[in-house]
Design an enzyme around this catalytic site. Structure first.
Site, PDB file in Angstrom:
ATOM      1  N   GLY A  64      46.344 -47.547 -27.389  1.00 53.42           N
ATOM      2  CA  GLY A  64      45.883 -48.378 -26.281  1.00 53.42           C
ATOM      3  C   GLY A  64      44.585 -49.063 -26.654  1.00 53.42           C
ATOM      4  O   GLY A  64      44.276 -49.230 -27.834  1.00 53.42           O
ATOM      5  N   GLY A  65      43.808 -49.419 -25.640  1.00 53.60           N
ATOM      6  CA  GLY A  65      42.600 -50.211 -25.870  1.00 53.60           C
ATOM      7  C   GLY A  65      41.418 -49.373 -26.355  1.00 53.60           C
ATOM      8  O   GLY A  65      41.380 -48.150 -26.185  1.00 53.60           O
ATOM      9  N   GLU A 121      38.220 -49.225 -25.328  1.00 53.95           N
ATOM     10  CA  GLU A 121      37.376 -48.544 -24.339  1.00 53.95           C
ATOM     11  C   GLU A 121      38.044 -47.260 -23.848  1.00 53.95           C
ATOM     12  O   GLU A 121      37.387 -46.239 -23.675  1.00 53.95           O
ATOM     13  CB  GLU A 121      37.040 -49.485 -23.159  1.00 53.95           C
ATOM     14  CG  GLU A 121      36.115 -50.631 -23.556  1.00 53.95           C
ATOM     15  CD  GLU A 121      34.899 -50.193 -24.387  1.00 53.95           C
ATOM     16  OE1 GLU A 121      34.238 -49.208 -24.005  1.00 53.95           O
ATOM     17  OE2 GLU A 121      34.618 -50.824 -25.436  1.00 53.95           O
ATOM     18  N   THR A 122      39.366 -47.303 -23.642  1.00 56.45           N
ATOM     19  CA  THR A 122      40.070 -46.076 -23.242  1.00 56.45           C
ATOM     20  C   THR A 122      40.015 -45.064 -24.377  1.00 56.45           C
ATOM     21  O   THR A 122      39.814 -43.867 -24.145  1.00 56.45           O
ATOM     22  CB  THR A 122      41.544 -46.384 -22.889  1.00 56.45           C
ATOM     23  OG1 THR A 122      41.603 -47.566 -22.111  1.00 56.45           O
ATOM     24  CG2 THR A 122      42.176 -45.244 -22.130  1.00 56.45           C
ATOM     25  N   GLY A 123      40.157 -45.551 -25.597  1.00 54.18           N
ATOM     26  CA  GLY A 123      40.097 -44.668 -26.764  1.00 54.18           C
ATOM     27  C   GLY A 123      38.783 -43.907 -26.818  1.00 54.18           C
ATOM     28  O   GLY A 123      38.745 -42.712 -27.143  1.00 54.18           O
ATOM     29  N   GLU A 181      51.627 -46.651 -16.895  1.00 58.93           N
ATOM     30  CA  GLU A 181      52.152 -46.574 -15.522  1.00 58.93           C
ATOM     31  C   GLU A 181      52.931 -47.825 -15.132  1.00 58.93           C
ATOM     32  O   GLU A 181      53.744 -47.782 -14.211  1.00 58.93           O
ATOM     33  CB  GLU A 181      51.019 -46.301 -14.519  1.00 58.93           C
ATOM     34  CG  GLU A 181      49.853 -47.283 -14.530  1.00 58.93           C
ATOM     35  CD  GLU A 181      48.787 -46.947 -15.589  1.00 58.93           C
ATOM     36  OE1 GLU A 181      49.139 -46.436 -16.664  1.00 58.93           O
ATOM     37  OE2 GLU A 181      47.607 -47.212 -15.307  1.00 58.93           O
ATOM     38  N   CYS A 241      49.268 -55.630 -31.017  1.00 62.72           N
ATOM     39  CA  CYS A 241      47.977 -55.149 -31.536  1.00 62.72           C
ATOM     40  C   CYS A 241      47.625 -55.807 -32.855  1.00 62.72           C
ATOM     41  O   CYS A 241      46.462 -56.023 -33.157  1.00 62.72           O
ATOM     42  CB  CYS A 241      47.995 -53.634 -31.663  1.00 62.72           C
ATOM     43  SG  CYS A 241      49.376 -53.028 -32.635  1.00 62.72           S
ATOM     44  N   GLU A 270      45.284 -45.038 -32.005  1.00 60.49           N
ATOM     45  CA  GLU A 270      45.750 -46.362 -32.456  1.00 60.49           C
ATOM     46  C   GLU A 270      45.216 -47.364 -31.448  1.00 60.49           C
ATOM     47  O   GLU A 270      45.735 -47.463 -30.337  1.00 60.49           O
ATOM     48  CB  GLU A 270      47.284 -46.416 -32.479  1.00 60.49           C
ATOM     49  CG  GLU A 270      47.948 -45.475 -33.449  1.00 60.49           C
ATOM     50  CD  GLU A 270      47.823 -45.922 -34.904  1.00 60.49           C
ATOM     51  OE1 GLU A 270      47.486 -47.099 -35.150  1.00 60.49           O
ATOM     52  OE2 GLU A 270      48.050 -45.079 -35.782  1.00 60.49           O
ATOM     53  N   GLU A 310      39.189 -58.887 -28.220  1.00 52.43           N
ATOM     54  CA  GLU A 310      40.649 -58.865 -28.235  1.00 52.43           C
ATOM     55  C   GLU A 310      41.168 -59.409 -26.904  1.00 52.43           C
ATOM     56  O   GLU A 310      41.113 -58.735 -25.881  1.00 52.43           O
ATOM     57  CB  GLU A 310      41.159 -57.422 -28.424  1.00 52.43           C
ATOM     58  CG  GLU A 310      42.657 -57.361 -28.614  1.00 52.43           C
ATOM     59  CD  GLU A 310      43.224 -55.943 -28.558  1.00 52.43           C
ATOM     60  OE1 GLU A 310      42.783 -55.146 -27.712  1.00 52.43           O
ATOM     61  OE2 GLU A 310      44.117 -55.654 -29.364  1.00 52.43           O
ATOM     62  N   LYS A 321      52.797 -39.368 -21.572  1.00 56.44           N
ATOM     63  CA  LYS A 321      52.517 -40.224 -20.419  1.00 56.44           C
ATOM     64  C   LYS A 321      52.635 -41.677 -20.858  1.00 56.44           C
ATOM     65  O   LYS A 321      51.817 -42.179 -21.620  1.00 56.44           O
ATOM     66  CB  LYS A 321      51.090 -39.998 -19.889  1.00 56.44           C
ATOM     67  CG  LYS A 321      50.862 -40.771 -18.581  1.00 56.44           C
ATOM     68  CD  LYS A 321      49.411 -41.015 -18.267  1.00 56.44           C
ATOM     69  CE  LYS A 321      48.923 -42.356 -18.754  1.00 56.44           C
ATOM     70  NZ  LYS A 321      49.553 -43.530 -18.125  1.00 56.44           N
TER      71      LYS A 321
END
Ligand code: NAD
Length: 485
Positions: free
Chosen positions: A223-224, A226-228, A173, A279, A245, A380, A170
């Site tokens: 990704g970020g 918080e999503t991690g 988006e 990053c 990552e 960040e 994925k």
């Protein structure tokens, strides 16, 4: 979307407009998937893993297909580079470099996979053999961000395929275009139907399904932070393997004995390349006090001349940020810094140039009078903004460099190589550059200490992420044990 070897539209019929961040024009309309599309793709990947010969054919055969993907990326380099720049706003020159790196990643794993055998170990048991083999993990889910859409995808696709897994990807988006194109190329290269699927759509539906679905054996996410964290939690449902990552807030330490001009030039590159949406961007500049003022002056002089514009113009050095919401995030981050007491040495707002008003541009910005306790130094921001701190001793420089929840990368500039080695030995980061910034290549592992992630992409470890390790013990003289006589 590409599911089970076919190009399909989403079940829901929903669509999404893809925007050029330079002028907000709609450049494409794509189908928008949801949980149900993700489930269909996972089922196809499971079926392909259990029933196709992809996981078990000789590694050299998979290597040939992965090489072919690299050939096709090289053939379509210009088209891919232009798509990437339309979608992200980065300069075409930069995107061309990305495409070369991407082809290189596919070649690296295509070459590696049949050289990587298992090993025979010395069994401590008489009349036995003991060997270690590596096998594919199974069904892999892969979620990528918008800043380096195809580069980040290649770090996942190439080793996963080479190792014999099946996968569902994925992309972000907002930047799916080069991923769509590369799935066409994988089909053309002869990757069997069902082995790779592409599902488009948002993180909270498609991404969340990939992270929580019990039929997925491994999730690899870039990704970020918080999503991690959400993904880590969701992945616990079936203890799927996890590769993360995440973000960085990377120090760049400059000692007074460095080559001054080089250090200024590299400090700019560290943070203004791709408008700071990198990053590993060296956003925390930590400069020895004796050269601090002179260094800031030289930096400001150079930063004023950075040419913002359309990534398709050859003279452009820096493009826009990716989206309006990200621009607002960067604005908020700098405003917070102003409230905390930083001084804006240059930049600190949006450009006045009428030609840039439709794009998500932010001026390259240097903030001074920064201290390590400020949010602007710790968070960040992911934009073209550098904070400058001062130090007087080597110990203080190392302490400041390490004072972060992140540990992705860092740089040290000095001509005293012993000092450089002392510093890097104490810097808690996955990559440290001496007298350089932002360099990576397929041969070297990439990933973070601390909250910058779990695991490593690239290098040999990048392949091992996609392999299970099995110990096979053989008794050469079987006889009853007679324990339970
Ligand atoms: P993001 O976390 O917002 O999104 C990344 C991906 O996760 C997207 O595809 C998104 O749709 C998906 N996602 C969002 N919510 C989800 C959920 N609940 N479940 C599953 N998936 C979900 O990150 P971003 O803004 O696209 O990218 C920028 C971040 O990526 C920065 O923090 C940057 O440092 C990091 N990054 C890290 C590396 C690295 O190598 N460590 C490389 C590139 C980018």
């Amino acid at each position: 979307m590409f599911i089970n070897g076919e190009w399909v539209e989403s079940n829901s019929g929903r669509i999404r407009n893809i925007i050029n961040p330079y002028n907000q024009e709609v450049i494409a309309t794509v189908t928008e998937g949801d949980e149900n599309d993700a489930k269909a793709a996972i089922s196809a990947a499971r079926k392909a893993f259990n029933q196709s010969d992809w996981p078990t054919i000789p590694a050299i055969e998979r290597g040939k297909v992965v090489h072919k993907i690299a050939d096709l990326i090289e053939r379509d380099r210009e088209e891919l580079a232009e798509l990437e720049s339309l979608d992200t706003g980065k300069t075409v020159e930069e995107s061309r470099g990305d495409m070369d790196d991407i082809a290189g990643v596919f070649r690296y794993y295509a070459e590696m996979v049949d050289k990587e055998g298992g090993e025979i170990i010395n069994s401590p048991i008489p009349n036995s053999t003991s060997k270690i083999v590596r096998e594919p993990v199974g069904v892999c889910a892969q979620i990528t961000p918008w800043n380096y859409p195809l580069l980040q995808a290649s770090w996942k696709l190439a080793p996963a395929l080479a190792a014999g897994n099946t996968l569902v990807m994925k992309p972000s988006e907002i930047t799916p275009l080069t991923s769509i194109k590369v799935f066409e190329l994988m089909e053309e290269a002869g990757v069997p139907g069902g082995v790779v699927s592409l599902v488009l759509g948002p993180g909270n539906s498609v991404g969340a399904e990939l992270a929580s679905n019990d039929d997925v054996d491994l999730i690899s996410f870039t990704g970020g932070l918080e999503t991690g964290k959400k993904i880590m939690q969701a992945a616990s449902s079936n203890m799927k393997k996890l590769a993360l990552e995440l973000g960085g807030k990377n120090p760049n330490v400059v000692f007074a004995d460095t080559d001054f001009e080089t250090a200024v030039d590299q400090a700019m590159n560290a943070v203004f390349f791709h408008a700071g949406q990198v990053c590993s961007a060296g956003t925390r500049l930590i400069v020895e006090e004796s050269i601090h003022d002179q260094f800031v002056d030289a930096l400001v002089d150079r930063v004023k001349n950075i040419r913002l514009g359309n990534g398709f113009n050859e003279s452009t050095q820096m493009g826009p940020l990716i989206s309006e919401s990200h621009l607002n995030k960067v604005i908020h981050y700098v405003e917070k810094g102003k409230q905390e007491g930083v001084s804006v040495a240059v930049g600190g707002g949006r450009p006045d140039d009428p030609e840039l008003q439709d794009g998500f541009f932010y001026l390259p910005t240097v903030l001074t009078n920064c201290t390590t306790d400020m949010r602007v130094v710790q968070d960040e921001g992911f934009g073209p903004v550098i904070t400058v701190e001062k130090f007087t001793t080597e110990e203080q420089a190392i302490w400041l460099a390490n004072d972060s929840i992140y540990g992705l990368s860092g740089g040290v500039f000095t001509n005293d190589i012993a000092k450089a080695e002392r510093c890097v030995a104490k810097m808690r980061m996955g990559t440290v550059w001496i007298n350089d910034v932002n360099l990576y290549f397929p041969q070297a592992p990439w990933g973070g200490y601390k909250q910058s992630g779990i695991g490593r992409e690239l290098g040999k470890t990048g392949l091992e992420e996609y392999q299970e390790t099995k110990h096979i013990y053989r008794n050469l003289k079987p006889e009853p044990l007679n324990w339970f006589k």
